[in-house]
Design an enzyme around this catalytic site. Structure first.
Site, short mmCIF file in Angstrom:
data_model
loop_
_atom_site.label_atom_id
_atom_site.label_comp_id
_atom_site.label_asym_id
_atom_site.label_seq_id
_atom_site.Cartn_x
_atom_site.Cartn_y
_atom_site.Cartn_z
N GLU A 139 0.83 -1.22 0.00
CA GLU A 139 0.00 0.00 0.00
C GLU A 139 0.86 1.26 0.00
OE1 GLU A 139 -3.25 0.15 -0.59
OE2 GLU A 139 -3.02 -2.00 -0.86
N GLU A 200 -0.52 -2.30 -9.94
CA GLU A 200 -0.44 -3.35 -8.91
C GLU A 200 0.93 -4.03 -8.92
OE1 GLU A 200 -2.35 -4.13 -6.46
OE2 GLU A 200 -3.69 -2.52 -7.02
ZN LIG Z 1 -2.58 -2.54 -4.74
#
Ligand SMILES: [Zn+2]
Length: 267
Positions: A139, A200
């Protein structure tokens, strides 16, 4: 007609390029319509409101709450070293804060500026401190890569259209506040924060290095994502699962980043 379209397109593209910023870590270009230090301030306010709202129960004094702060602080100091080693620390202004909130939701996020929330629903899946470090490293890597600055900017651009492109005005900053609240699901059951697969993967890669620098074995990240993958069925509401597809492709990409991260891992 076609020529008019082309001129318009050129104008728009020119405007967009003028408002592009470059990620200090990967060199990736992203749309930045907001003043980032003001965005950090607004995110800090949104975080404060989130923690003090009647719908939020901040967990304090339990071993899990202490663990969230301990792992968070380890990850934060590793992040500072990560940025210093790359000579880009001056481009960031993190004022770290880590809180565990009581919720069945499987979720965790880091706002621009370093305000982190971990939902208690994700704790069983993290399994151990290294699993929690995986989530936090990931994160925080999104925040380092300014993925939510880019997403807030894209959202503002969609709302206002071409007229704002090229200017970080007070109007766009007001819109940034509501964009932040919408993205993180504050005041709404579910947020809208959903990054691209490339975002991501970039967050996985930098997150692995950061967790390794903080003293956590990057191999534990693979185990965490496998647990995430098998937790898919039955658990609700699992926002983190819907925004973080933990399929075989992701896990094999993650494994390919481990040798690089292991260079930073000192036993
Ligand atoms: Zn993520």
């Amino acid at each position: 007609m076609k020529r008019i379209f082309n001129y318009t397109a050129m104008f728009l593209i020119g405007g967009i390029l003028a408002s592009c910023a470059t990620s200090a870590v990967t060199g990736r270009k992203y749309l930045s319509l907001v003043n980032e230090s003001q965005l950090n301030d607004q995110a800090a306010l949104a975080y404060k409101e989130f923690l003090s709202s009647s719908g939020t129960k901040v967990v304090t004094g339990t071993s899990n709450a202490t663990m969230v702060k301990r792992v968070g602080n380890n990850i934060a100091s590793a992040t500072n070293r990560f940025l210093q080693e790359r000579g880009v620390a001056d481009q960031y202004d993190f004022n770290w804060e880590f809180n565990l909130v009581q919720s069945d939701e499987v979720n965790a996020w880091c706002m621009p500026g370093g305000k982190v929330a971990v939902y208690s629903g994700i704790i069983p899946i993290t399994g151990n401190e290294a699993g929690l470090a995986t989530v936090m490293g990931h994160e925080i890597a999104h925040a380092i890569e300014k993925h939510s600055v880019a997403q807030a900017s894209n959202q503002i651009a969609l709302q206002l259209g071409a007229q704002v492109i090229g200017a970080a005005s007070s109007t766009t900053n007001n819109r940034a506040v509501s964009a932040i609240n919408q993205l993180y699901g504050i005041g709404a059951p579910l947020g809208m924060l959903k990054f691209s697969r490339n975002d991501e993967l970039a967050a996985d890669r930098a997150g692995l290095i950061i967790m390794a620098m903080a003293g956590y074995d990057p191999n534990e990240a693979v185990k965490f994502w496998e647990r995430m993958s098998s937790a898919k069925s039955g658990q609700a509401p699992a926002e983190f699962l819907s925004t973080h597809p933990s399929d075989a492709r992701r896990i094999s990409q993650l494994q390919s980043y481990i040798p690089e991260a292991m260079k930073y891992y000192k036993k």
